[in-house]
Design an enzyme around this catalytic site. Structure first.
Site, PDB file in Angstrom:
ATOM      1  N   ASN A   1     -14.324 -98.952 -87.989  1.00 43.12           N
ATOM      2  CA  ASN A   1     -14.885 -99.072 -86.803  1.00 43.12           C
ATOM      3  C   ASN A   1     -14.738-100.497 -86.345  1.00 43.12           C
ATOM      4  O   ASN A   1     -15.259-101.507 -87.075  1.00 43.12           O
ATOM      5  CB  ASN A   1     -16.279 -98.797 -86.984  1.00 43.12           C
ATOM      6  CG  ASN A   1     -17.163 -99.051 -85.617  1.00 43.12           C
ATOM      7  OD1 ASN A   1     -16.614 -98.255 -84.753  1.00 43.12           O
ATOM      8  ND2 ASN A   1     -18.052 -99.733 -85.374  1.00 43.12           N
ATOM      9  N   GLU A   2     -14.268-100.697 -85.083  1.00 44.36           N
ATOM     10  CA  GLU A   2     -14.010-101.788 -84.211  1.00 44.36           C
ATOM     11  C   GLU A   2     -13.452-102.994 -85.241  1.00 44.36           C
ATOM     12  O   GLU A   2     -13.682-104.340 -84.729  1.00 44.36           O
ATOM     13  CB  GLU A   2     -15.447-102.209 -83.763  1.00 44.36           C
ATOM     14  CG  GLU A   2     -15.747-101.170 -82.552  1.00 44.36           C
ATOM     15  CD  GLU A   2     -17.253-101.486 -81.987  1.00 44.36           C
ATOM     16  OE1 GLU A   2     -17.878-102.523 -82.418  1.00 44.36           O
ATOM     17  OE2 GLU A   2     -17.530-100.893 -81.150  1.00 44.36           O
TER      18      GLU A   2
ATOM     19  N   ARG B   1     -22.753-102.134 -71.723  1.00 42.80           N
ATOM     20  CA  ARG B   1     -21.347-102.580 -71.505  1.00 42.80           C
ATOM     21  C   ARG B   1     -20.096-101.580 -71.264  1.00 42.80           C
ATOM     22  O   ARG B   1     -20.133-100.511 -71.386  1.00 42.80           O
ATOM     23  CB  ARG B   1     -20.940-103.360 -73.055  1.00 42.80           C
ATOM     24  CG  ARG B   1     -20.562-102.501 -74.022  1.00 42.80           C
ATOM     25  CD  ARG B   1     -20.207-103.195 -75.448  1.00 42.80           C
ATOM     26  NE  ARG B   1     -21.246-103.767 -76.157  1.00 42.80           N
ATOM     27  CZ  ARG B   1     -22.214-102.881 -77.161  1.00 42.80           C
ATOM     28  NH1 ARG B   1     -21.704-101.722 -77.579  1.00 42.80           N
ATOM     29  NH2 ARG B   1     -22.893-103.263 -77.796  1.00 42.80           N
TER      30      ARG B   1
ATOM     31  N   GLU C   1     -16.564 -94.252 -78.919  1.00 40.87           N
ATOM     32  CA  GLU C   1     -17.848 -94.433 -79.125  1.00 40.87           C
ATOM     33  C   GLU C   1     -18.371 -95.026 -77.598  1.00 40.87           C
ATOM     34  O   GLU C   1     -17.314 -95.867 -77.024  1.00 40.87           O
ATOM     35  CB  GLU C   1     -18.196 -95.618 -80.072  1.00 40.87           C
ATOM     36  CG  GLU C   1     -19.592 -95.985 -80.145  1.00 40.87           C
ATOM     37  CD  GLU C   1     -19.941 -97.193 -81.072  1.00 40.87           C
ATOM     38  OE1 GLU C   1     -19.399 -97.006 -82.267  1.00 40.87           O
ATOM     39  OE2 GLU C   1     -20.390 -97.964 -80.672  1.00 40.87           O
TER      40      GLU C   1
ATOM     41  N   THR D   1     -25.654-102.070 -88.261  1.00 47.40           N
ATOM     42  CA  THR D   1     -26.270-102.014 -87.132  1.00 47.40           C
ATOM     43  C   THR D   1     -27.695-101.934 -87.204  1.00 47.40           C
ATOM     44  O   THR D   1     -28.395-102.795 -86.848  1.00 47.40           O
ATOM     45  CB  THR D   1     -25.844-101.142 -85.977  1.00 47.40           C
ATOM     46  OG1 THR D   1     -24.394-101.529 -85.625  1.00 47.40           O
ATOM     47  CG2 THR D   1     -26.590-101.248 -84.771  1.00 47.40           C
TER      48      THR D   1
HETATM   49  C1  147 Z   1     -20.776-101.109 -81.397  1.00 53.53           C
HETATM   50  C2  147 Z   1     -20.767-100.170 -82.899  1.00 53.53           C
HETATM   51  O1  147 Z   1     -19.637 -99.721 -83.396  1.00 53.53           O
HETATM   52  C3  147 Z   1     -22.098 -99.574 -83.166  1.00 53.53           C
HETATM   53  O2  147 Z   1     -22.233 -99.185 -84.622  1.00 53.53           O
HETATM   54  C4  147 Z   1     -23.266-100.080 -82.679  1.00 53.53           C
HETATM   55  O3  147 Z   1     -23.463-101.203 -83.340  1.00 53.53           O
HETATM   56  C5  147 Z   1     -23.051-100.467 -81.093  1.00 53.53           C
HETATM   57  C6  147 Z   1     -24.302-100.956 -80.507  1.00 53.53           C
HETATM   58  O4  147 Z   1     -24.270-101.083 -79.186  1.00 53.53           O
HETATM   59  O5  147 Z   1     -21.991-101.298 -81.018  1.00 53.53           O
HETATM   60  O6  147 Z   1     -20.297-102.290 -81.595  1.00 53.53           O
HETATM   61  C7  147 Z   1     -20.140-103.195 -80.554  1.00 53.53           C
HETATM   62  C8  147 Z   1     -20.879-104.392 -80.481  1.00 53.53           C
HETATM   63  C9  147 Z   1     -20.598-105.033 -79.721  1.00 53.53           C
HETATM   64  C10 147 Z   1     -19.479-105.044 -78.597  1.00 53.53           C
HETATM   65  C11 147 Z   1     -18.780-103.789 -78.456  1.00 53.53           C
HETATM   66  C12 147 Z   1     -19.203-103.002 -79.813  1.00 53.53           C
HETATM   67  N1  147 Z   1     -19.477-105.763 -77.720  1.00 53.53           N
HETATM   68  O7  147 Z   1     -20.138-106.928 -77.595  1.00 53.53           O
HETATM   69  O8  147 Z   1     -18.240-105.561 -76.827  1.00 53.53           O
END
Ligand code: 147
Length: 652
Positions: free
Chosen positions: A167-168, A369, A243, A79
């Site tokens: 993560n994700e 979001r 998160e 990030t």
């Molecule tokens: C999250 C990540 O887990 C974090 O490391 C950081 O990047 C954060 C920043 O807002 O976001 O990742 C996501 C990125 C995009 C979405 C959701 C989580 N999304 O678009 O729904």
């Protein structure tokens, strides 16, 4: 009759009792990482650094966080930069890299009860399957994680409480099984798994695979928008917003945080909420600027800002502990009739009770979001009635926040007069965008330090020979966006080495340029002179190095950045490019020494000049690069190369 009378008068009666309790409260926390979000904190002056850490972690001072979640560095962009892995290669381990060990120690020093949670975003190259997942060999990946857990204990006496998967990104059930087994077999039965740090989808696997359920402690969802799937609620597993937040930390961000801290439980039965990020300690101009509970992006001045999300956290954390219980919905937890919400949290011995009320309006509590439906909030009176064994409480401290918008002042985390319950009742008149904590806990405190030094932009001229950095640490102020840059020593001289020799398991696509790159300075720099010494490696070498300026993209868009790139290959070829991954403007050859070489790049308006070892290489006019951006150096391919004596000054 009273209830009816109450609603006629427009006042909601809220009856608190303990006939049945709700779920166990599991804490509010922050994430360092995902990625490099604490990068600039490490080289703050000691005094301000300690103050900042107190605002985050010290009990009864500021945010008094109950959970610290950190990235298990994976050598990949995650990030706002990449964080170093404890194993760049299969044949080595090193537990003196990065800043997460240090941060965990500082947090524990202040609050020995803080819970620690580790999660990977990327993984080093040797764990990479061709589909860019870490599931090439699940035993190896599990061992890699358990090595990190073990090192926490052995080298730092830190007990890791929770571990996540990836993560994700999708997990493999087989990997979860092997990870659980590996932890157990090495004595880490108490390290619990949170799955899957994405959506609630893991609940489906729990249903279809009864052997899986007992391996998982909690379901972790990101940005749940305060709701959980019914199936997840009925699964009986603890539900975590593992998160959340990620919102600019002005009063709308503070409002977001206030609303979700209450409503994640009210609407979604989530018992833990963790902020991305803990502290916005990365350069302004990198992605998600100031999306942390507070801000510290100027190690060169020591300037920092205690933003209001810190005090919103305090409304809950200073008056609760992990292990307390929410009261049940309808008897101390719920929505207010005219908008807003309340939660009540009770200590196990039932001697302490904390009630948190928020009346955040829709537009003053938007989070990054998801989008949420419109709702109204109106001024309202409520009456809190303490029933049953709660009737014993006759007094409570009252802590108050009024968030101000459109130029209106805020009152933040102030203690008001102690309130007295008469016949078990207390009436409260609620306004808009307010947070109240009613509590029997007496230790609340709005901590403070004198104002930190005033802000100033990144200082020029700038010089670093890296002698002041501990070996294996990242160079100060250099924010690696792809690859891993470490300070090493040859015994007499410290220098920076790019360590990666292959592409990691990427979390996003920053490494697709194939280059290692580390940024420095200010996003608004335009006329800049850069100079650095470099040395090609004899083993596992990168094909060459580069100097760059006016870089306009970073983070997960690093592979797309434009800017002036002066590249020199170790065989003596040089190139000038207008972006990280193409658009050659010029090329030629020059002389390279076995040992150190000097590389210089000057950019002024549209004029660009390069030199090597003091000899001019090119001098031309280019029009197709950004007008301003960060400076950087790096490697032309993944592979080792060394750097030293970085000079930066304004080009006149
Ligand atoms: C999250 C990540 O887990 C974090 O490391 C950081 O990047 C954060 C920043 O807002 O976001 O990742 C996501 C990125 C995009 C979405 C959701 C989580 N999304 O678009 O729904």
């Amino acid at each position: 009759f009273l209830v009816i009378l109450g609603s006629v008068l427009g006042q909601q009666e809220i009856d608190l009792d303990t006939l049945e309790l709700g779920r166990m409260f599991e804490g509010i926390g922050g994430i360092s990482g995902g990625g490099a979000t604490s990068k600039l904190l490490v080289n703050y002056p000691q005094k301000q650094r300690d103050e900042i850490l107190d605002y985050l972690f010290k009990p009864n001072f500021g945010a008094s966080l109950q959970i610290l979640k950190v990235e298990i560095g994976g050598d990949a962009q995650s990030t706002d930069g990449s964080e170093s892995s404890h194993m760049h290669y299969e044949w080595e381990e090193n537990y003196e890299r990065g800043y997460e060990w240090w941060l965990m120690l500082e947090a524990k020093k202040r609050n020995p009860d803080i819970k620690l949670y580790g999660l990977s975003w990327g993984f080093p190259g040797f764990l990479r399957r061709l589909d860019n997942t870490p599931f090439l060999n699940n035993t190896k990946t599990a061992e890699y994680i358990v090595k990190w857990v073990n090192a926490a204990k052995v080298f730092y006496n830190l007990t890791i409480d929770f571990i996540g998967i990836w993560n994700e990104r999708p997990y493999e059930v087989d990997y979860i099984r092997i990870l659980r087994k590996t932890l157990d077999s090495q004595g880490f039965q108490n390290v619990l798994l949170v799955v899957g740090d994405n959506s609630w989808e893991a609940v489906s696997d729990i249903h279809s695979d009864p052997d899986l359920a007992p391996l998982i402690y909690a379901l972790g969802c990101h940005y749940p928008g305060t709701y959980a799937w019914d199936q997840a609620v009925f699964s009986g597993k603890p539900l975590w917003a593992s998160e959340d937040y990620s919102t600019f930390n002005d009063n709308i961000g503070a409002g977001c945080w206030a609303r979700i801290l209450n409503q994640n439980y009210v609407n979604g039965y989530m018992t833990s909420t963790i902020s991305w990020n803990l502290i916005a300690s990365y350069y302004g101009g990198l992605p998600y600027e100031r999306d942390g509970l507070m801000t510290a992006e100027q190690p060169w001045t020591g300037h920092y800002v205690v933003d209001n999300p810190i005090w919103i956290s305090a409304h809950t954390t200073q008056f609760t502990e992990i292990g307390w219980h929410y009261l049940r919905h309808g008897t101390g937890v719920g929505k207010l009739d005219l908008g807003g919400s309340y939660v009540s949290i009770l200590s196990p011995d039932k001697q302490d009770l904390t009630i948190v009320i928020e009346t955040m309006q829709h537009d003053h509590s938007k989070c990054i979001r998801p989008n949420i439906n419109w709702f109204e909030v109106k001024k309202q009176d409520i009456v809190i009635n303490l029933k049953g064994e709660l009737a014993k409480f006759t007094e409570m401290d009252l802590w108050f926040t009024q968030l101000g918008y459109d130029g209106n002042n805020s009152t933040v985390f102030q203690k008001l007069d102690t309130i007295k319950f008469v016949n078990g009742s207390f009436k409260l008149s609620l306004g808009l965008d307010q947070i109240y904590t009613l509590t029997t806990v007496k230790s609340g405190n709005h901590g403070s330090y004198p104002d930190p030094p005033a802000p100033k932009p990144f200082p020029l001229p700038y010089f670093d020979d890296f002698e002041g950095v501990q070996v294996y640490q990242e160079p100060f102020n250099l924010a690696q966006q792809a690859g891993s840059f470490e300070v090493l020593t040859d015994g007499k001289n410290k220098f920076v080495r790019q360590m990666l020799i292959d592409i990691p398991v990427m979390w996003c696509f920053a490494e697709q340029s194939g280059k290692g790159i580390t940024y420095i300075g200010n996003y608004s720099w335009s006329d800049i002179f850069l100079e650095v010494d470099f040395r090609c490696s004899k083993v596992n070498a990168s094909s060459g190095v580069f100097l760059a300026s006016r870089l306009d993209r970073s983070g997960c868009d690093t592979q797309l950045t434009s800017g002036a790139f002066f590249g020199v290959y170790c065989d003596g070829a040089w190139t000038l490019h207008q972006s990280i991954s193409g658009n050659e403007l010029d090329h030629g050859t020059l002389d390279i020494h076995e040992e150190w070489n000097k590389l210089s790049l000057l950019i002024h308006g549209h004029q660009i000049m390069g030199a090597s070892n003091g000899v001019g290489i090119f001098n031309e006019t280019i029009h197709d690069i950004p007008g301003s951006g960060f400076a950087a150096f790096g490697t032309l391919t993944f592979g080792l190369a060394d750097f030293d004596n970085l000079h930066i000054k304004t080009a006149e």
